[in-house]
Design a protein around this motif. Sequence first.
Motif, mmCIF file in Angstrom:
data_model
loop_
_atom_site.group_PDB
_atom_site.id
_atom_site.type_symbol
_atom_site.label_atom_id
_atom_site.label_comp_id
_atom_site.label_asym_id
_atom_site.label_seq_id
_atom_site.Cartn_x
_atom_site.Cartn_y
_atom_site.Cartn_z
ATOM 1 N N VAL A 1 43.550 4.920 36.469
ATOM 2 C CA VAL A 1 42.965 6.081 36.510
ATOM 3 C C VAL A 1 42.058 5.528 37.556
ATOM 4 O O VAL A 1 41.926 5.081 37.953
ATOM 5 C CB VAL A 1 42.134 6.601 35.642
ATOM 6 N N THR A 2 42.556 6.840 38.666
ATOM 7 C CA THR A 2 41.451 6.860 39.805
ATOM 8 C C THR A 2 40.553 8.372 39.838
ATOM 9 O O THR A 2 41.283 9.643 39.645
ATOM 10 C CB THR A 2 42.457 6.958 41.366
ATOM 11 N N LEU A 3 39.756 8.404 39.423
ATOM 12 C CA LEU A 3 38.283 9.477 39.346
ATOM 13 C C LEU A 3 38.075 9.556 40.587
ATOM 14 O O LEU A 3 37.602 8.709 41.361
ATOM 15 C CB LEU A 3 37.928 9.542 38.531
ATOM 16 N N VAL A 4 37.410 11.361 40.906
ATOM 17 C CA VAL A 4 37.151 11.904 41.945
ATOM 18 C C VAL A 4 36.121 12.172 41.509
ATOM 19 O O VAL A 4 36.508 13.810 40.719
ATOM 20 C CB VAL A 4 38.037 12.023 43.360
ATOM 21 N N GLY A 5 34.429 12.517 41.566
ATOM 22 C CA GLY A 5 33.546 12.933 41.531
ATOM 23 C C GLY A 5 31.953 12.196 41.915
ATOM 24 O O GLY A 5 31.978 12.383 43.128
ATOM 25 N N ASN A 6 31.368 12.525 41.283
ATOM 26 C CA ASN A 6 30.068 12.578 41.611
ATOM 27 C C ASN A 6 28.614 11.651 40.398
ATOM 28 O O ASN A 6 29.852 11.644 39.198
ATOM 29 C CB ASN A 6 29.370 13.552 41.635
ATOM 30 N N VAL A 7 28.300 10.424 41.107
ATOM 31 C CA VAL A 7 27.387 10.184 40.458
ATOM 32 C C VAL A 7 26.678 10.947 39.557
ATOM 33 O O VAL A 7 25.235 11.514 39.446
ATOM 34 C CB VAL A 7 26.257 8.903 41.193
ATOM 35 N N ALA A 8 26.385 10.990 37.845
ATOM 36 C CA ALA A 8 25.775 11.624 37.056
ATOM 37 C C ALA A 8 24.136 11.348 36.419
ATOM 38 O O ALA A 8 23.295 11.907 36.326
ATOM 39 C CB ALA A 8 26.711 12.586 35.848
ATOM 40 N N LEU B 1 31.823 10.386 44.766
ATOM 41 C CA LEU B 1 32.960 8.408 45.069
ATOM 42 C C LEU B 1 34.213 8.798 44.157
ATOM 43 O O LEU B 1 34.423 9.443 44.027
ATOM 44 C CB LEU B 1 31.955 7.395 43.419
ATOM 45 N N VAL B 2 35.199 7.385 44.743
ATOM 46 C CA VAL B 2 36.117 7.510 44.112
ATOM 47 C C VAL B 2 36.266 5.984 43.130
ATOM 48 O O VAL B 2 35.881 4.888 44.172
ATOM 49 C CB VAL B 2 37.691 6.982 45.157
ATOM 50 N N VAL B 3 36.753 6.111 41.789
ATOM 51 C CA VAL B 3 36.926 5.242 41.280
ATOM 52 C C VAL B 3 38.052 4.861 40.457
ATOM 53 O O VAL B 3 38.658 5.747 40.339
ATOM 54 C CB VAL B 3 35.849 5.756 39.747
ATOM 55 N N HIS B 4 38.219 4.184 40.028
ATOM 56 C CA HIS B 4 39.669 2.938 39.824
ATOM 57 C C HIS B 4 39.936 1.969 38.672
ATOM 58 O O HIS B 4 38.764 0.660 39.456
ATOM 59 C CB HIS B 4 40.462 2.785 41.072
ATOM 60 N N GLY B 5 39.890 2.223 37.973
ATOM 61 C CA GLY B 5 40.428 1.439 37.194
ATOM 62 C C GLY B 5 41.082 1.820 35.464
ATOM 63 O O GLY B 5 41.818 2.980 35.627
ATOM 64 N N ARG B 6 40.642 0.905 34.664
ATOM 65 C CA ARG B 6 40.795 0.569 33.348
ATOM 66 C C ARG B 6 40.543 1.276 32.546
ATOM 67 O O ARG B 6 39.355 2.107 32.134
ATOM 68 C CB ARG B 6 41.049 -0.145 32.634
ATOM 69 N N LEU B 7 41.274 2.462 31.546
ATOM 70 C CA LEU B 7 40.847 3.646 30.762
ATOM 71 C C LEU B 7 40.679 3.196 29.935
ATOM 72 O O LEU B 7 41.618 2.441 29.349
ATOM 73 C CB LEU B 7 42.005 5.110 31.212
ATOM 74 N N ARG B 8 39.840 3.812 28.823
ATOM 75 C CA ARG B 8 39.504 2.986 27.130
ATOM 76 C C ARG B 8 38.554 4.188 26.397
ATOM 77 O O ARG B 8 37.904 4.770 26.842
ATOM 78 C CB ARG B 8 38.727 1.631 27.610
ATOM 79 N N VAL B 9 39.286 4.642 25.575
ATOM 80 C CA VAL B 9 38.887 5.697 24.646
ATOM 81 C C VAL B 9 38.315 5.694 23.415
ATOM 82 O O VAL B 9 39.024 4.663 22.793
ATOM 83 C CB VAL B 9 39.708 7.061 24.112
ATOM 84 N N ARG B 10 37.278 5.191 22.834
ATOM 85 C CA ARG B 10 36.851 5.170 21.515
ATOM 86 C C ARG B 10 36.351 5.715 20.882
ATOM 87 O O ARG B 10 35.217 7.075 21.456
ATOM 88 C CB ARG B 10 35.229 4.033 22.370
ATOM 89 N N GLU B 11 36.425 6.106 19.561
ATOM 90 C CA GLU B 11 36.139 6.724 18.665
ATOM 91 C C GLU B 11 35.181 6.074 17.752
ATOM 92 O O GLU B 11 35.551 5.028 17.268
ATOM 93 C CB GLU B 11 37.496 7.174 17.593
ATOM 94 N N ASP B 12 33.736 6.855 17.296
ATOM 95 C CA ASP B 12 33.711 5.788 16.233
ATOM 96 C C ASP B 12 31.774 7.631 15.565
ATOM 97 O O ASP B 12 32.690 7.921 15.525
ATOM 98 C CB ASP B 12 31.962 4.559 17.107
ATOM 99 N N GLU B 13 32.084 6.530 14.369
ATOM 100 C CA GLU B 13 30.601 6.726 13.428
ATOM 101 C C GLU B 13 29.256 6.928 13.635
ATOM 102 O O GLU B 13 29.141 5.974 13.167
ATOM 103 C CB GLU B 13 31.476 7.110 12.171
ATOM 104 N N ARG B 14 28.436 7.734 13.732
ATOM 105 C CA ARG B 14 27.508 7.744 13.892
ATOM 106 C C ARG B 14 26.572 9.044 13.293
ATOM 107 O O ARG B 14 27.145 10.099 13.801
ATOM 108 C CB ARG B 14 26.920 7.535 15.652
ATOM 109 N N GLU B 15 25.607 8.674 12.084
ATOM 110 C CA GLU B 15 24.911 10.007 11.729
ATOM 111 C C GLU B 15 26.086 10.198 10.916
ATOM 112 O O GLU B 15 25.168 11.754 11.264
ATOM 113 C CB GLU B 15 24.351 10.418 12.744
ATOM 114 N N GLY B 16 27.426 10.245 10.200
ATOM 115 C CA GLY B 16 28.032 11.265 9.180
ATOM 116 C C GLY B 16 28.843 11.855 10.577
ATOM 117 O O GLY B 16 29.522 12.605 10.174
#
Length: 168
Positions: A6-13, A75-90
């Motif tokens: 992906v290539t994302l265009v946005g701001n440093v948060a 910024l413009v950020v270019h890289g590999r996208l990862r989507v993670r799902e995990d369970e925290r506190e139920g």
Amino acid sequence: MNDTVVTLVGNVATRVEFRESETGGAARFRFAATARRWDRARGGWTDGPTSFYTVWARRSLGANLAASVSVGEPLVVHGRLRVREDEREGQWRTSVEVDAVAVGHDLTRGTTAFRRAVRAAPALTVGHGDAAEGQETAGRTPWEGEPARPEPPREAPAAPVAAPTPAS
């Protein structure tokens, strides 16, 4: 391997956090990308929803990001996208991360000044991160907590030669 790039265009948060490790260090920050759309009814641009991503940068890219980027910068950020799902506190949580390959300032919204990073040549007898005798280290900014390295001594400039005076 099928990566989603992906290539994302946005701001440093958030502030860029850099941590040194045996493998060369890593930087992490949150990145906000807000979609903008033309609203015909209003006759102007309107902001859509904001998506937040955690951006990871490894090795020299991470070190250079920590030295170059501040909160709020575009910024413009270019890289590999990862989507993670995990369970925290139920509860199930989803996090979206980008392993950055390249990052740069968005020059449609401002200017920047590029400075090439000075890297020491690898040597067999020198420990990781140490410069061998005679290697260039000037121009390198020490990281937080790292002692500044003194610049090598420079030779004094030669005395100016007086211009010959015309004989009378």
